[in-house]
Design a protein around this motif. Structure first.
Motif, PDB file in Angstrom:
ATOM      1  N   LEU A 118     -13.072  15.141   8.737  1.00  0.00           N
ATOM      2  CA  LEU A 118     -12.043  14.510   9.105  1.00  0.00           C
ATOM      3  C   LEU A 118     -12.136  12.958   9.266  1.00  0.00           C
ATOM      4  O   LEU A 118     -11.434  12.358   8.874  1.00  0.00           O
ATOM      5  CB  LEU A 118     -11.239  15.312  10.193  1.00  0.00           C
ATOM      6  N   VAL A 172     -13.090  10.983   6.474  1.00  0.00           N
ATOM      7  CA  VAL A 172     -11.912  10.738   5.615  1.00  0.00           C
ATOM      8  C   VAL A 172     -11.036   9.686   6.255  1.00  0.00           C
ATOM      9  O   VAL A 172     -10.768   8.656   5.711  1.00  0.00           O
ATOM     10  CB  VAL A 172     -11.189  11.699   4.976  1.00  0.00           C
ATOM     11  N   VAL A 173     -10.679   9.932   7.436  1.00  0.00           N
ATOM     12  CA  VAL A 173      -9.679   9.213   8.255  1.00  0.00           C
ATOM     13  C   VAL A 173     -10.278   7.613   8.445  1.00  0.00           C
ATOM     14  O   VAL A 173      -9.696   6.612   8.083  1.00  0.00           O
ATOM     15  CB  VAL A 173      -8.933   9.656   9.411  1.00  0.00           C
ATOM     16  N   GLY A 209       3.516  13.059   1.672  1.00  0.00           N
ATOM     17  CA  GLY A 209       2.057  12.909   0.650  1.00  0.00           C
ATOM     18  C   GLY A 209       2.032  13.551  -0.415  1.00  0.00           C
ATOM     19  O   GLY A 209       1.337  13.549  -1.002  1.00  0.00           O
ATOM     20  N   THR A 242       2.333  14.651  -3.938  1.00  0.00           N
ATOM     21  CA  THR A 242       2.345  13.771  -5.222  1.00  0.00           C
ATOM     22  C   THR A 242       2.439  14.623  -6.632  1.00  0.00           C
ATOM     23  O   THR A 242       3.219  14.102  -7.352  1.00  0.00           O
ATOM     24  CB  THR A 242       0.867  13.101  -5.310  1.00  0.00           C
ATOM     25  N   PRO A 296       2.875   7.949  -2.861  1.00  0.00           N
ATOM     26  CA  PRO A 296       1.764   8.681  -3.278  1.00  0.00           C
ATOM     27  C   PRO A 296       1.571   8.429  -4.804  1.00  0.00           C
ATOM     28  O   PRO A 296       0.410   8.274  -5.148  1.00  0.00           O
ATOM     29  CB  PRO A 296       2.530  10.037  -3.329  1.00  0.00           C
ATOM     30  N   ILE A 352      -0.687   5.253  -4.888  1.00  0.00           N
ATOM     31  CA  ILE A 352      -2.093   5.562  -4.566  1.00  0.00           C
ATOM     32  C   ILE A 352      -2.771   6.203  -5.603  1.00  0.00           C
ATOM     33  O   ILE A 352      -3.791   5.778  -6.170  1.00  0.00           O
ATOM     34  CB  ILE A 352      -2.145   6.543  -3.421  1.00  0.00           C
ATOM     35  N   ALA A 357      -2.964   4.069   1.130  1.00  0.00           N
ATOM     36  CA  ALA A 357      -3.378   5.342   1.793  1.00  0.00           C
ATOM     37  C   ALA A 357      -3.231   4.959   3.273  1.00  0.00           C
ATOM     38  O   ALA A 357      -2.929   6.004   4.220  1.00  0.00           O
ATOM     39  CB  ALA A 357      -4.714   5.486   1.340  1.00  0.00           C
ATOM     40  N   LEU A 396       0.293   5.788   4.495  1.00  0.00           N
ATOM     41  CA  LEU A 396       0.589   7.004   4.328  1.00  0.00           C
ATOM     42  C   LEU A 396       0.097   7.814   5.390  1.00  0.00           C
ATOM     43  O   LEU A 396       0.594   8.506   6.048  1.00  0.00           O
ATOM     44  CB  LEU A 396       0.308   7.432   3.058  1.00  0.00           C
ATOM     45  N   ILE A 397      -1.287   7.748   5.560  1.00  0.00           N
ATOM     46  CA  ILE A 397      -1.865   8.615   6.564  1.00  0.00           C
ATOM     47  C   ILE A 397      -1.838   8.365   7.851  1.00  0.00           C
ATOM     48  O   ILE A 397      -1.341   9.069   8.894  1.00  0.00           O
ATOM     49  CB  ILE A 397      -3.509   8.323   6.324  1.00  0.00           C
ATOM     50  N   ILE A 454       1.727  10.099   8.418  1.00  0.00           N
ATOM     51  CA  ILE A 454       1.550  11.425   8.448  1.00  0.00           C
ATOM     52  C   ILE A 454       1.052  11.837   9.935  1.00  0.00           C
ATOM     53  O   ILE A 454       1.462  12.659  10.348  1.00  0.00           O
ATOM     54  CB  ILE A 454       0.826  12.164   7.209  1.00  0.00           C
ATOM     55  N   LEU A 455      -0.116  10.976  10.221  1.00  0.00           N
ATOM     56  CA  LEU A 455      -0.723  11.297  11.478  1.00  0.00           C
ATOM     57  C   LEU A 455       0.053  11.257  12.523  1.00  0.00           C
ATOM     58  O   LEU A 455       0.200  12.186  13.626  1.00  0.00           O
ATOM     59  CB  LEU A 455      -2.183  10.637  11.738  1.00  0.00           C
ATOM     60  N   ASN A 513       2.654  14.249  12.611  1.00  0.00           N
ATOM     61  CA  ASN A 513       1.763  15.181  13.045  1.00  0.00           C
ATOM     62  C   ASN A 513       1.538  15.271  14.581  1.00  0.00           C
ATOM     63  O   ASN A 513       1.712  16.489  15.124  1.00  0.00           O
ATOM     64  CB  ASN A 513       0.522  15.413  12.194  1.00  0.00           C
ATOM     65  N   LEU A 514       0.958  14.421  14.950  1.00  0.00           N
ATOM     66  CA  LEU A 514       0.489  14.457  16.301  1.00  0.00           C
ATOM     67  C   LEU A 514       1.561  14.483  17.342  1.00  0.00           C
ATOM     68  O   LEU A 514       1.742  15.221  18.233  1.00  0.00           O
ATOM     69  CB  LEU A 514      -0.256  12.964  16.831  1.00  0.00           C
ATOM     70  N   ARG A 567       3.282  18.024  17.303  1.00  0.00           N
ATOM     71  CA  ARG A 567       2.591  18.857  17.660  1.00  0.00           C
ATOM     72  C   ARG A 567       2.754  19.047  19.125  1.00  0.00           C
ATOM     73  O   ARG A 567       2.720  19.942  19.926  1.00  0.00           O
ATOM     74  CB  ARG A 567       0.783  18.708  17.541  1.00  0.00           C
TER      75      ARG A 567
END
Lengths: 288, 331, 300
Positions: free
Chosen positions: C44, C47-48, C221, C223, C250, C253, C272, C275-276, C279-280, C283-284, C287
């Motif tokens: 993770l 990638v990030v 995200g 695609t 998407p 990218i 990217a 987008l990330i 999304i992050l 998500n965070l 959560r």
């Protein structure tokens, strides 16, 4: 929970105790070898003192009962004897737990090794979701006791007075057994690795009276070969099975509650002429 | 409708009653309508996919599944012009998914063991959500990362090492100079599937009763022996269901696979060569087909994929249900 | 049975080869499990981290505010049209999926009988398990083949992807609403629809919305369906969702990642990163909100 019907008279209660006294005196002549010696044991969970200032000796081939109101740390006490508390977050023990004169909380002692010698039976029967045979054979196989495994399984099941009931269905799931059979299977499972001590944590609290009787009878049988410590909240049971009884109580100090050992003596003394008023009150209350 | 007939004693206004009843009815109709709409969507989906592929089904029948020619050429003289078969794609789909599972299942189960049994306190509380966050990374980004970061890494380190050590097995041939190929696609899929398997198994392991774990420890078992004998042993069916769930995710992934698999039209023994999957072929060719039969054949690929997914999903459901029944008995 | 042997008790702490081997295995296996968890976190992070490092160099104010320079390999310009477009198609998709998802969840928790609930749940599970490319093929056959690619077709595909996710989290939240609340409403003689709209839904609202955010983050995200339904678009910003394909992140990218030009790879990383980050953050925050909502409902 109470096994005795409420109309049972004081007369009958006394006779119950008398039977116990007979059993107890027979063993009193037995070994006085000390298996466990607890010296100033305090158990903390985080900041809270769970049980404090425990000093007691547990003798070989004797059934020792630990009784007391709920929350007084009976089970905690029992679980310190085979280091089952180790995994509980915040568990801390001070003082000494000597097992055959060796401290089991010493740094170089592996709890795995301790538990291998000190068997335990739990409140609720907890057979593994495996066959009856595998329930017994699993641990010996891992422990390297592979020779004559089938004989070992049979001996363990005979020792737990279960052989005749299950010998024709050893390959079937243990979950199909009745509650009493499951609990005796758990005892057999413990016996199969030839422990020295058997710790029983309210072994009959989830069982009906008939199953309870079978387990208690088994405990009597096992007294010849094993040292047994039983936690029970059932006074009658302690009176029936135990040679010696330890009474734990709750000590409330500055708003915090912790378990203390109030009195530890022969079962006869505890139930007929307790030395401490708290013991007398508790026993009177629970028997009355 | 449990609260009716309260009207007798007090004089409620008739409109109020009618309005109330109307509201109940409306909500019932709306919610059941929504539920029915979901079913309709699924039915319509199947209908569209079957319909779209009918041309190809009538042309190639079930032979589509085991013929490997995929030739969109229309020129009259060419051999096998405008003939389609999905064997290469089905093979690629299965092989990439298997690679993904071979990597992700042991790792995922190990992570789940760590999260459910070994980790305690703050470390576990941080690592669990991080593993789940891995599932939130979009496949297109994972694919981009796969092309630019992962593929060169695999080409220069892992693939030569595997080739050197196990090269006598045909599947570990010489590395592809681009680093793209079936193996790279499998690794990317493994990364996508890993958090799913880990999360499902963790939840599974958390349901193993403490009684059983204590029972094993009290017999003098080490923690690993307890995990193997009690936690893993009693969760075997559940781990199977988690694996199928991961498989179902891997089978259908189109974008990331298209980005890193490198496009191939033959079945090659070596995993390090280019390939294609059902989903990646649809992604590559759908826009810009040259014939109606090609479009229909891509629909047919989608249909094959749909059937594979259906089987996987139903199998996972079946296992879970039977497993829960057995667990229920144990508890 | 005379198995209890006094001799074995004296062995505590003595050397035992079997025990040593078991202890070693134990340590090794526990270490491996911990290492596996570490590996997942490392992947993770890599990638990030790659997206952050490579994307940061492409990121600039013009990248966010300008439309792209024309053609593959072109230099300069940004992804403003794609950011607007993605927001638009996801918003329209959400506008369809969220109400429908809530209604389905209400049906499952409040209206369904033991006989009608399982098939609906199964259909939701199957929809959730359907590959997104197949959903793209479906919408292509339904809307695109007879017409042309449109942003709206993409919105519908995204709605179908979001629907089971939203229905599931909503249902989970509705089940957490304590029975006392329902009973209290019943006891007051309130009609069912009033109780549901006035008591049940509002007390689960926070959880429903956070569940929705998770689904929306997923849709951003997504695609594969866009590739079939919404991938042939121009370089300008357009809101004509029913008429033409709408530019989106998407597909940008994807396109740029498949290109051979380094400048396109840079654009891909920049997109990217955008987008990330979306999304992050989604998500965070979702959560954190979800955990709070669960505590609130469960702790009542």
């Amino acid at each position: 929970m109470s096994l005795s019907p409420p109309e049972k008279t004081a007369e009958q209660e006394r006779s119950l105790l008398n039977v116990e006294v007979a059993g107890e005196s027979a063993v009193a002549t037995g070994s006085t070898e000390v298996v466990y010696e607890l010296r100033g044991v305090d158990v903390h969970y985080g900041q809270a003192l769970a049980v404090g200032g425990i000093n007691m000796r547990i003798h070989k081939n004797v059934i020792t009962a630990i009784i007391g109101p709920s929350g007084c740390g009976k089970s905690t006490m029992l679980r310190t004897l085979n280091r089952m508390n180790d995994a509980i977050p915040g568990f801390r023990l001070s003082g000494e737990v000597l097992y055959h004169d060796r401290s089991i909380y010493e740094r170089n002692i592996d709890p795995v090794e301790v538990r291998r010698r000190i068997g335990m039976v739990f409140q609720r029967p907890n057979p593994f979701p495996k066959s009856i045979y595998e329930n017994i054979a699993w641990a010996p196989r891992i422990l390297g006791l592979r020779a004559d495994l089938e004989e070992r399984v049979e001996n363990a099941l005979r020792g737990a007075a279960l052989w005749d009931e299950v010998k024709d269905r050893l390959k079937q799931s243990a979950l199909g057994l009745s509650g009493g059979q499951q609990q005796r299977l758990c005892i057999a499972r413990a016996l199969a690795i030839e422990p020295d001590v058997l710790l029983l944590d309210e072994p009959c609290s989830a069982l009906d009276p008939i199953a309870t009787a079978s387990v208690e009878e088994l405990m009597h049988e096992l007294r010849r070969d094993y040292t047994q410590v039983i936690v029970t909240h059932n006074m009658q049971q302690a009176a029936r099975v135990a040679d010696r009884t330890a009474f734990f109580s709750l000590n409330v100090e500055n708003g915090s509650r912790s378990g203390v050992l109030v009195e530890y003596d022969t079962t006869k003394t505890i139930f007929t002429s307790p030395g401490d008023q708290r013991t007398a009150d508790y026993i009177a209350g629970r028997f009355g | 409708m449990s609260i009716q007939g309260t009207a007798s004693s007090t004089s409620l206004s008739p409109t109020g009653r009618a309005g109330g009843r109307f509201g109940d009815r409306l909500l019932t109709v709306l919610t059941s309508g929504a539920a029915l709409a979901t079913i309709a969507v699924l039915v319509l989906l199947v209908e569209q996919v079957v319909n779209g592929s009918s041309l190809s089904i009538s042309a190639f029948g079930l032979g589509f599944l085991w013929h490997s020619t995929w030739n969109p050429t229309l020129s009259a003289g060419a051999v096998n012009a405008n003939v389609y078969g999905a064997a290469v794609l089905i093979y690629g789909t299965v092989v990439t998914s298997v690679i993904a599972l071979v990597i992700a299942v042991p790792l995922g189960v190990a992570i789940a063991v760590y999260l459910a049994v070994l980790a305690h306190g703050r470390v576990g509380a941080v690592i669990g959500p991080l593993v789940e966050l891995l599932a939130a990374v979009p496949s297109v980004i994972l694919g981009l990362w796969g092309i630019i970061v992962l593929a060169p890494f695999l080409r220069t380190t892992i693939e030569p090492a595997l080739h050197a050590a196990l090269g006598w097995i045909p599947i570990f041939g010489a590395p592809n100079p681009t680093g793209l190929g079936v193996f790279t696609a499998g690794v990317v899929l493994a990364i996508m599937v890993l958090p799913i398997i880990a999360a499902v198994c963790r939840d599974l392991f958390l349901t193993v009763p403490q009684d059983l774990k204590d029972g094993a420890l009290a017999l003098g078992m080490t923690r690993w022996e307890m995990i193997r004998g009690v936690v893993l042993d009693s969760s075997r069916a559940g781990i199977g269901a988690a694996t199928i769930l991961g498989l179902s995710r891997a089978l259908g992934e189109a974008i990331a696979v298209t980005q890193v698999i490198g496009t191939g039209s033959t079945i090659t023994a070596s995993l390090f060569q280019n390939g294609d999957t059902l989903a990646s072929r649809i992604a590559e060719q759908f826009i810009g087909t040259v014939s109606r039969l090609q479009t229909a054949s891509l629909f047919y690929c989608a249909l094959v994929l749909l059937v594979m997914e259906l089987i996987a999903n139903l199998a996972a459901q079946l296992i879970t249900r039977r497993f829960q029944k057995r667990r229920g008995l144990a508890l | 049975m005379s198995t209890a042997t006094g001799s074995s008790t004296t062995l505590l702490g003595a050397e035992d080869r079997n025990l040593r081997r078991r202890r070693l295995t134990d340590r090794l296996m526990r270490l491996s499990a911990t290492a596996a968890a570490g590996l997942a976190v490392a992947v993770l992070a890599i990638v990030v981290g790659s997206v952050l490092i490579k994307g940061a160099s492409a990121l600039s104010i013009p990248f966010l505010t300008q439309n792209p320079a024309v053609g593959l390999g072109a230099v300069g310009g940004g992804i403003a049209n794609a950011i607007v477009g993605s927001a638009l198609i996801v918003a329209v998709g959400t506008a369809m999926a969220l109400p429908l998802g809530i209604l389905i969840a209400l049906y499952l928790t409040e209206f369904a009988t033991p006989r009608t609930a399982p098939p609906i749940r199964l259909v939701l599970d199957l929809l959730n398990g359907t590959p997104t490319i197949v959903i793209g093929v479906f919408i292509f056959g339904l809307l695109v083949v007879s017409h042309s690619q449109t942003g709206f077709a993409a919105s519908i595909a995204l709605a179908i992807i979001m629907l089971p996710l939203m229905a599931r989290t909503t249902q989970e939240m509705l089940l957490l609403v304590p029975g006392d609340l329902r009973n209290a409403a019943h006891a007051l003689g309130v009609r069912r629809w009033r109780m549901i709209l006035g008591i049940v839904l509002p007390s689960a609202l926070g959880g429903i919305l956070t569940g929705a955010i998770l689904a929306i983050a997923r849709a951003f995200g997504e695609t594969a369906p866009l590739l079939l339904c919404d991938s042939v678009f121009g370089n300008t910003t357009t809101l004509n969702i029913f008429g033409t394909a709408i530019p989106n992140i998407p597909i940008d990218i994807y396109r740029y990642s498949e290109s051979g030009f380094p400048s396109d790879h840079a654009r891909a990383w920049g997109a990217a990163l955008v987008l990330i980050a979306l999304i992050l953050v989604g998500n965070l925050s979702a959560r954190a909100m979800l955990a709070r909502q669960r505590r609130k409902l469960a702790g009542r």
